[in-house]
Design a protein around this motif. Sequence first.
Motif, PDB file in Angstrom:
ATOM      1  N   ILE A  13       0.845  -1.202   0.000  1.00  0.00           N
ATOM      2  CA  ILE A  13       0.000   0.000   0.000  1.00  0.00           C
ATOM      3  C   ILE A  13       0.877   1.247   0.000  1.00  0.00           C
ATOM      4  O   ILE A  13       0.921   1.976  -0.988  1.00  0.00           O
ATOM      5  CB  ILE A  13      -0.975  -0.009   1.193  1.00  0.00           C
ATOM      6  CG1 ILE A  13      -1.962  -1.181   1.041  1.00  0.00           C
ATOM      7  CG2 ILE A  13      -1.719   1.322   1.286  1.00  0.00           C
ATOM      8  CD1 ILE A  13      -2.938  -1.330   2.181  1.00  0.00           C
ATOM      9  N   LEU A  23       4.504  -1.738 -12.488  1.00  0.00           N
ATOM     10  CA  LEU A  23       3.539  -0.820 -11.887  1.00  0.00           C
ATOM     11  C   LEU A  23       3.137   0.273 -12.872  1.00  0.00           C
ATOM     12  O   LEU A  23       1.957   0.644 -12.965  1.00  0.00           O
ATOM     13  CB  LEU A  23       4.104  -0.198 -10.618  1.00  0.00           C
ATOM     14  CG  LEU A  23       3.987  -1.022  -9.332  1.00  0.00           C
ATOM     15  CD1 LEU A  23       4.620  -0.280  -8.171  1.00  0.00           C
ATOM     16  CD2 LEU A  23       2.538  -1.382  -9.016  1.00  0.00           C
ATOM     17  N   MET A  58      -0.557  -0.492 -12.875  1.00  0.00           N
ATOM     18  CA  MET A  58      -1.171   0.314 -11.819  1.00  0.00           C
ATOM     19  C   MET A  58      -0.413   1.620 -11.659  1.00  0.00           C
ATOM     20  O   MET A  58       0.207   1.870 -10.613  1.00  0.00           O
ATOM     21  CB  MET A  58      -1.204  -0.460 -10.497  1.00  0.00           C
ATOM     22  CG  MET A  58      -2.179  -1.615 -10.466  1.00  0.00           C
ATOM     23  SD  MET A  58      -2.352  -2.283  -8.786  1.00  0.00           S
ATOM     24  CE  MET A  58      -3.789  -3.333  -8.979  1.00  0.00           C
ATOM     25  N   ARG A  62      -0.411   3.717  -8.483  1.00  0.00           N
ATOM     26  CA  ARG A  62       0.181   3.175  -7.260  1.00  0.00           C
ATOM     27  C   ARG A  62       1.687   3.410  -7.169  1.00  0.00           C
ATOM     28  O   ARG A  62       2.293   3.144  -6.126  1.00  0.00           O
ATOM     29  CB  ARG A  62      -0.095   1.670  -7.178  1.00  0.00           C
ATOM     30  CG  ARG A  62      -1.572   1.273  -7.216  1.00  0.00           C
ATOM     31  CD  ARG A  62      -2.300   1.669  -5.945  1.00  0.00           C
ATOM     32  NE  ARG A  62      -1.868   0.914  -4.795  1.00  0.00           N
ATOM     33  CZ  ARG A  62      -2.410  -0.252  -4.423  1.00  0.00           C
ATOM     34  NH1 ARG A  62      -3.408  -0.771  -5.122  1.00  0.00           N
ATOM     35  NH2 ARG A  62      -1.974  -0.887  -3.353  1.00  0.00           N
ATOM     36  N   ASN A  73       3.090   5.732  -4.208  1.00  0.00           N
ATOM     37  CA  ASN A  73       3.074   5.242  -2.828  1.00  0.00           C
ATOM     38  C   ASN A  73       3.791   3.909  -2.640  1.00  0.00           C
ATOM     39  O   ASN A  73       4.255   3.611  -1.539  1.00  0.00           O
ATOM     40  CB  ASN A  73       1.626   5.112  -2.347  1.00  0.00           C
ATOM     41  CG  ASN A  73       0.982   6.454  -2.100  1.00  0.00           C
ATOM     42  OD1 ASN A  73       1.616   7.381  -1.615  1.00  0.00           O
ATOM     43  ND2 ASN A  73      -0.282   6.584  -2.462  1.00  0.00           N
ATOM     44  N   MET A  74       3.870   3.104  -3.696  1.00  0.00           N
ATOM     45  CA  MET A  74       4.431   1.757  -3.527  1.00  0.00           C
ATOM     46  C   MET A  74       5.935   1.677  -3.742  1.00  0.00           C
ATOM     47  O   MET A  74       6.571   0.728  -3.276  1.00  0.00           O
ATOM     48  CB  MET A  74       3.737   0.769  -4.475  1.00  0.00           C
ATOM     49  CG  MET A  74       2.399   0.262  -3.946  1.00  0.00           C
ATOM     50  SD  MET A  74       1.645  -0.970  -5.042  1.00  0.00           S
ATOM     51  CE  MET A  74       2.875  -2.271  -5.039  1.00  0.00           C
TER      52      MET A  74
END
Length: 402
Positions: free
Chosen positions: A36, A364, A368, A371, A374-375
């Motif tokens: 997360i 990523l 995504m 994300r 933050n990841m």
Amino acid sequence: MITPDLAEPAQRGLCTDCGLSRMKNAKDCGRACQFIAPDYPAMEEQVHGRARREGDERFFGPFHAMHRARLTPATEGAQWTGITTALGAQLLTDGAVEAVLTMVPDAHDRWRPVPALITDPEGMAAARGMRMGYAPLLALLEEAQARGFSRLAVIGIPCQIYALRRLEKQLGLEALYVIGTPCSDNTTTENFHSFLALLDEDPDSITYLEFRADYRVELRYADGRVRFIPFLSLPISDLPQDFFPLTCRTCVDYTNALADITVGYMGGEGDQWLLVRNARGAEILAALGDRIVLSAPGSAGKRAGAVKGFIANTARAAGGLPLRRMPDWLRPVVSWLQPRTGPRGLEFARARLEMKAAETILHLRRQMPARVKNMVPGHVWDIAAPYDLTPEPGERRDDSAP
């Protein structure tokens, strides 16, 4: 040995089923999950008293000492020489802990991991060997609390240990010893059986599999045979695109930086590779006494070419394009050259960390992109920077762009 029935996992997006969602307060996932918004500088400060520094800590995380190591005599049935399970057994023998939380094989499938609380040193023998599959290790923390265990050791992989450390303060333990193993990509147990079937026409006869630092996979069989397969001869291109889940393709902590001691293979050159990360890790290692033989890790070869080739293939895969297959006639040549001229020892470990950093960013960004910010922690960007993989606007948490 305690292996109670577990609750069903909650449905999550990016999830390796570390076990938190099976606990009573499943909402803890929101603040504890590595996938997360991991905060490695803060967590390294909490666990080790400082964040990672420049040099090899940029790759491997904070450590006090780094060794090549082997247990003497080697433990029968262990994955390497048996250091990890020996550490757990010794902690139980010395009374430093009341239980070790780790993985044992399923009664019906030797490759499927099942979490267990082991309270007898001899019981650590059941934890020997490698498993493949999602393993809800942390779900047994509630069982440990219910039984009144206040001194606990945990043996786990990075995504499990990150969540454990996030919860550590609320567990109220008198002592917690954390033995970490690096993770070399996971998949479901069912997928792993499919992989074994590609390696041998009798996959049920395979009892041992290990990815070695000499660019070969070692297989052992029930009848005593041993077989080595060069990495380049593995049927990786024949695996489905989702064989490795997105979580494992975007892991930012290959070396288990929040463990007290990490026991792996990447920098071991045929032995195991130990990173003693703090005073508690040194205490864990010292308990083995003269049963463990230590030496300085070596480093040889150059990693840049191998990493660049990996990044090019990963970029194709992340874009939905087929992997470039090496011509069959060239595979034996390169397989002979790799262990002789490719990165070895710590250079091999650095190469794997650079590959993982690139893989995280590329996948990523493709699957995504929201994300990424933050990841992907700062140390991953630092590792990937020499290969022109740098943050785009809005991809770092400290960016002012929305």
